[in-house]
Design an enzyme around this catalytic site. Sequence first.
Site, PDB file in Angstrom:
ATOM      1  CE  LYS A 132       7.556  -8.028  -2.535  1.00  0.00           C
ATOM      2  NZ  LYS A 132       6.117  -7.791  -2.383  1.00  0.00           N
ATOM      3  CG  ASP A 170      -0.232 -11.787  -0.648  1.00  0.00           C
ATOM      4  OD1 ASP A 170       0.787 -11.115  -0.942  1.00  0.00           O
ATOM      5  OD2 ASP A 170      -0.691 -12.664  -1.388  1.00  0.00           O
ATOM      6  CG  ASP A 208       6.549   7.902  11.484  1.00  0.00           C
ATOM      7  OD1 ASP A 208       5.442   8.131  12.018  1.00  0.00           O
ATOM      8  OD2 ASP A 208       7.644   7.992  12.080  1.00  0.00           O
TER       9      ASP A 208
END
Lengths: 301, 301
Positions: free
Chosen positions: A220, A245, A19
């Site tokens: 990240k 990626d 979702d």
Amino acid sequence: MSTRLSSQEDYEKLLDSYDTWLFDCDGVLWRGDHLIDGVPEVLDILRRRNKKVVFVTNNATKSRKKYKAKFDQLGVVAHVDEIYGSAYAAAVYLSTIIKIPKNKKVYVIGQNGLEEELRDEGIQYIGGTDPEDNTLEPFDLSNFTIDPDVAAVVCGLDTQINYTKLSKAFQYLTRNPGCHFIATNEDSTYPSSAGLLPGAGAISAPLRYALGKDPVCTGKPASTMLDCVKAKVHFDPERTIMVGDRLNTDILFGKNGGLTTLLVFTGITSEDEITGPNPSPIVPDFVTQALGDFRIVERSS
Amino acid sequence: MSTRLSSQEDYEKLLDSYDTWLFDCDGVLWRGDHLIDGVPEVLDILRRRNKKVVFVTNNATKSRKKYKAKFDQLGVVAHVDEIYGSAYAAAVYLSTIIKIPKNKKVYVIGQNGLEEELRDEGIQYIGGTDPEDNTLEPFDLSNFTIDPDVAAVVCGLDTQINYTKLSKAFQYLTRNPGCHFIATNEDSTYPSSAGLLPGAGAISAPLRYALGKDPVCTGKPASTMLDCVKAKVHFDPERTIMVGDRLNTDILFGKNGGLTTLLVFTGITSEDEITGPNPSPIVPDFVTQALGDFRIVERSS
């Protein structure tokens, strides 16, 4: 082992299973200033199917507001509150995790975007784009007055990096007791449209090396970034997928957060790193060539 | 455990035991622009006793010729051929170890001294002090033409470090096949007279980080430097002593070369690092407060 998506059924199943869709931007949506084929169509498919869409970028040179302009310019629909950047995460880390006192300051190695996010979180800063620090004039330590109120150094990608900034940051980190060392992100390289350049991790590297210690990283793959998203967006990790990626940032970020992960090959990682003789230890759940591959679900429907 | 020198006899015994005395400069002879007490007298004692004196510095911003001026300015007697710098070692490494072809070039991140040593060894270079590369203007990779003749990047302390230099060096190291990555030295910090600043190791750190690989280092503690000395000076390692203020450069350099080592506390290393609860694993053979302590052998004689 990663599952390679190929049939229309594979893509449909993924769309049904998740979702909330978290996307890295550079290398997934675009590469430098070039939109990757099919991206607006796939985001449109997701939105029409009522998926929650979140963009998670380590780019710390632009604020979320400025980053939105990049989406507009390339014709990718996005709302500011769907965008989470590592500069924003650094500002939130300072304001809500460290809870830096209002009378304290941050010394910034970084660009406009980082400054804007700090301002928006009500954090005082010095350095950054201040012309005094954006110079190649020799740095004279004997003329430098240390500001005792600097309680943290925050380092992001800064293409104006120079010895004055590095020297000042080094003074704060070694001479102001307890001064926090924070990096927006640790990306070793930055994918410009013409090719790879040194990334934000390379900008903080001189300080890491001189200090012999690593910064706290808010981008990240650190979970600080996901904590920022969680504070604003309700999602079920079991029904959330991270698309990226880069194995050591995007995919690791998803795994660290208990999310499902999908790797695309339109950015840094080559297929060989997954299927070759020496595959990476970071294994995405799914792989596909490009985000545009999801258009298959509409083509023959 | 290190032997602490204290009595006149201790110092006399050391003078008798070693014919060749290798000295680090910053932190041993001087600190920034301040001569350390008693240094000229002790060097004079050594010369009068026919000791061979060699100065071994990781400072790569000055050529040996320019570095000699520093000795003159502070009133320390030295001859150019007694001085060995890491920039000289880098040039010798390129010319005699790698044997870089005459038609190939080096991309320099560094200052005058490194350029001068390369020129003296007949090595072509670009970058360095070239005004085109000493800029904070944005670096545009799409306007950059890579020079296919660049066969090595040499990185020393460069207080004009900037994103253009880092980006160009990164292009050569990733796009010119077999391009050598060389650092003059790996010192994490640089002791200016007003305090510590980021050192040469911090200048090459962005490239290490972006490339995920370490350079070949020609300065202390690497043996390349000692190979340079050996090529010019005949000495018996058994009767040679290295005097320095840094454990991980000077003392390790001496140990790597099979020399006896003497640590002084007038530079980077504090006594606590030797005698404290968590002593360094790098143990000098001898320690004394300052080089000037050797004056004891004349005082009461």
